[in-house]
Scaffold this motif. Structure first.
Motif, short mmCIF file in Angstrom:
data_model
loop_
_atom_site.label_atom_id
_atom_site.label_comp_id
_atom_site.label_asym_id
_atom_site.label_seq_id
_atom_site.Cartn_x
_atom_site.Cartn_y
_atom_site.Cartn_z
N ASN A 13 0.81 -1.23 0.00
CA ASN A 13 0.00 0.00 0.00
C ASN A 13 0.84 1.28 0.00
N ASP A 15 1.32 4.58 -1.03
CA ASP A 15 0.32 5.47 -1.63
C ASP A 15 0.97 6.66 -2.31
N VAL A 18 2.80 9.41 -0.23
CA VAL A 18 4.20 9.25 0.16
C VAL A 18 5.12 9.23 -1.06
N ARG A 59 1.80 -5.20 -2.16
CA ARG A 59 0.48 -5.09 -2.80
C ARG A 59 0.06 -3.64 -2.96
N ASN A 60 -0.77 -3.39 -4.01
CA ASN A 60 -1.51 -2.13 -4.14
C ASN A 60 -0.58 -0.92 -4.25
N CYS A 63 -1.56 3.34 -4.57
CA CYS A 63 -2.96 3.59 -4.24
C CYS A 63 -3.14 5.06 -3.85
N GLY A 64 -4.38 5.50 -3.96
CA GLY A 64 -4.70 6.88 -3.58
C GLY A 64 -5.03 7.74 -4.77
N SER A 65 -4.38 8.88 -4.82
CA SER A 65 -4.72 9.95 -5.75
C SER A 65 -4.44 9.58 -7.20
N SER A 86 1.07 -6.16 -6.66
CA SER A 86 -0.06 -5.65 -7.44
C SER A 86 0.00 -4.13 -7.45
N PHE A 87 -0.71 -3.53 -8.41
CA PHE A 87 -0.72 -2.08 -8.54
C PHE A 87 -2.14 -1.54 -8.38
N ALA A 88 -2.25 -0.35 -7.79
CA ALA A 88 -3.54 0.36 -7.82
C ALA A 88 -3.80 0.76 -9.27
N ARG A 89 -5.08 0.76 -9.66
CA ARG A 89 -5.35 0.83 -11.10
C ARG A 89 -5.00 2.17 -11.74
N ILE A 90 -5.25 3.28 -11.05
CA ILE A 90 -4.95 4.57 -11.71
C ILE A 90 -3.44 4.72 -11.88
N PHE A 92 -1.27 2.34 -12.24
CA PHE A 92 -0.85 1.43 -13.32
C PHE A 92 -1.07 2.09 -14.69
N ARG A 93 -2.26 2.63 -14.87
CA ARG A 93 -2.60 3.31 -16.14
C ARG A 93 -1.64 4.46 -16.40
#
Lengths: 172, 419
Positions: A13, A15, A18, A59-60, A63-65, A86-90, A92-93
């Motif tokens: 996580n 984010d 940070v 993981r993730n 994440c966040g903004s 894993s990546f937070a989706r925004i 990653f994009r």
């Protein structure tokens, strides 16, 4: 051509606050952003990181903004790639769009430490830890995402399409 | 096999009869939004594309809200880039003094309607799922491409259905429901998925509370959160727009990745302790945790009903001498109505400040940044390390009721602890 780099390992996580705190979002200058990359998780990181280094995280990641400043800061700091469970989706994009390689390889992450050297073959989805000699599979990108990567980012892919459309219209 | 509401919206926007979770589709977008932080990057990228005009100025929205009124020269320059581009493109632009926080303002103006595909360069764009829209946050480059082409690519998300049953106890709000949900599934519990919020509790839930829930879907990693369109939705829309809209509903045989049921009858007002929104506990179980600041506002909880709850608690009481309480209306409309109803007087009499409408402190921007070691109870959406200021400061997320009670008692507190 596989890339090689020295590893900085982070946890789960991680984010975007940070990765690049909002107090620095008053600019879109990549070099200025890079001076503060990962500052709130490791204030020394921007001084320690060297061109070609690799971030490895749990993981993730991201994440966040939606701030694209996050992958931009990482890339401008010279980081070659981010490997995560894993990546937070925004995030990653955004990373794909700006041409920062992001590699999902959970097993590799679990057996990698700060200071290790990784070899990453994004084309074939293979991660190798040169300290342990072990090899791991990474998640394969969809064809569509590979297309964006091959074009050198979303903007190039879209520009190609716009130009093709204009050419078609002119030819009619 | 039926489809979920998210799949139906994406299928329609892709010009297809159906779509399957996991596949990538190109969809037409109905609304594209950016703010003062993300717009300058979008505009810079847009200009590299070789197109002169945005695809449709009536579908492109710019809202200065994060660092406005400008907190410093650099922020002013960023806002200026956005303002000039918006005016030059004749796009929809909401200036301060007539607007407020993007996710409060757009629904107030009827711009977020059922069946739409809405993308924004702000992660809380998922807020508009409360209006039965497919709404999701993206980065500046994605938004630049959409501003130019009117389309974007989407991976069709799997949908997780949440069913809320039972009876909602007093002072348990939409904020508590979403914190509880994130606490149960984790901050990546809905990664890449669509969260569909249903059940008898949701049917009774006011729009403001639904908006709060959809707003924080991203905090579970979701691509979006979505609600059905019902009488409450239509009532809201009837007040603010005459534009037609086409709601979607999930088929009875729609396919869900997961169905999760929560009986909420025994829920108590909750908080999320540092440094993750999933670190959830009942407020009355947090013992003797002194605080320095309270923030009531934001795209999550800056609407009129939020200020009403806070005022109800602060009326005739005083903010604890050691605490700074900052109340931020989500929009000019909210501010006007709060003044009219006497809420502003209550806040001022209680010793709180009533600020201009801004995202400001939520992301450690300004108007309430935390010093090293300080602790804040906030009705905002993220409590990541350093989110509201110094990396060694702490943010505790809560509803307006818990935040107001904490402001009075000077520590994390449930509203039931007040006399």
């Amino acid at each position: 051509m596989p890339m090689r780099g020295r590893v900085w390992k982070f946890g789960d996580n991680i984010d975007t606050d940070v990765i690049i705190p909002a107090r620095y979002l008053v600019t879109i200058d990549p070099q200025e952003l890079a001076q503060h990359v990962m500052e709130d998780i490791d204030p020394e990181f921007a001084a320690k990181v060297r061109p070609g280094d690799i971030i490895v995280a749990g993981r993730n990641f991201g994440c966040g903004s939606s701030r694209e400043h996050a992958p931009i800061a990482i890339k401008a700091a010279g980081v070659q790639a981010v490997v995560a469970e894993s990546f937070a989706r925004i995030f990653f994009r955004n990373a794909i769009n700006i041409g920062l390689p992001v590699v999902e390889a959970p097993d590799a992450v679990r057996e990698t430490e700060t200071g290790d050297e990784l070899e990453i073959d994004t084309e074939n989805g293979i991660v190798r830890n040169l300290r342990t000699g072990k090899t791991y599979k990474a998640t394969q990108y969809d064809e569509f995402i590979q297309h964006i990567i091959r074009a050198g980012g979303l903007l190039n892919a879209v520009r190609e399409r716009i130009q093709a459309r204009k050419a078609a219209e002119a030819g009619q | 096999m039926g489809m979920t509401m998210a799949e139906k919206i994406l299928a329609r926007a892709a010009g297809r009869s159906r779509v399957e979770p996991g596949e990538i589709v190109e969809v037409a977008v109905d609304l594209v939004m950016t703010n003062d932080i993300t717009a300058p990057l979008s505009i810079a990228e847009f200009k590299k594309l070789g197109v002169e005009r945005v695809f449709d100025p009536k579908k492109v929205v710019f809202v200065p809200d994060h660092f406005v009124p400008a907190k410093d020269i650099k922020a002013a320059e960023q806002s200026k880039i956005m303002r000039e581009f918006a005016l030059e493109q004749n796009a929809i632009y909401f200036e301060i003094g007539r607007a407020g926080i993007e996710h409060v303002v757009l629904p107030e103006h009827g711009l977020t309607r059922p069946g739409m595909v809405i993308i924004g360069a702000d992660s809380h764009t998922c807020t508009y799922g409360a209006f039965n829209a497919f709404a999701t946050g993206m980065g500046s480059t994605d938004i630049a491409a959409a501003m130019a082409t009117g389309t974007t690519w989407m991976r069709v998300p799997p949908t997780i259905k949440f069913v809320y049953t039972g009876t909602l106890p007093p002072f348990v709000t939409g904020k508590d429901l979403i914190l509880y949900t994130i606490g149960q599934i984790g901050v990546d519990g809905a990664l890449y998925a669509c969260m569909e919020f249903t059940g008898p509790v949701i049917d009774e839930l006011p729009m403001d509370d639904r908006i709060t829930m959809a707003n924080m879907a991203i905090e579970a990693g979701a691509k979006t959160g979505i609600f059905a369109c019902d009488d409450k939705t239509r009532e809201w829309l009837a007040k603010v727009t005459t534009e037609p809209y086409e709601p979607v509903d999930s088929d009875p045989d729609a396919r869900y990745a997961q169905v999760i049921e929560f009986d909420v009858s025994n829920l108590r007002p909750l908080v999320a302790l540092p440094h993750l929104p999933s670190n959830v506990q009942p407020a009355d179980e947090v013992r003797d945790l002194p605080i320095d600041q309270v923030v009531i506002g934001s795209c999550t909880n800056g609407r009129l009903s939020d200020l009403r709850i806070a005022a109800e608690i602060l009326k005739g009481r005083q903010v604890h001498p050691r605490v700074r309480c900052i109340v931020i209306p989500g929009s000019q409309e909210v501010a006007k109505q709060a003044a009219k109803e006497g809420l502003v007087d209550i806040f001022l009499e209680a010793g709180a400040v009533f600020s201009v409408s801004t995202c400001g402190p939520c992301l450690g921007g300004y108007m309430g940044v935390l010093a090293k070691g300080e602790r804040c109870v906030s009705t905002t959406n993220r409590n990541f390390r350093g989110r509201m200021g110094h990396r060694e400061s702490e943010v505790i997320l809560a509803s307006p009721a818990v935040a107001a009670a904490s402001a009075v008692l000077g520590r994390v507190a449930s509203p039931f602890e007040l006399n």
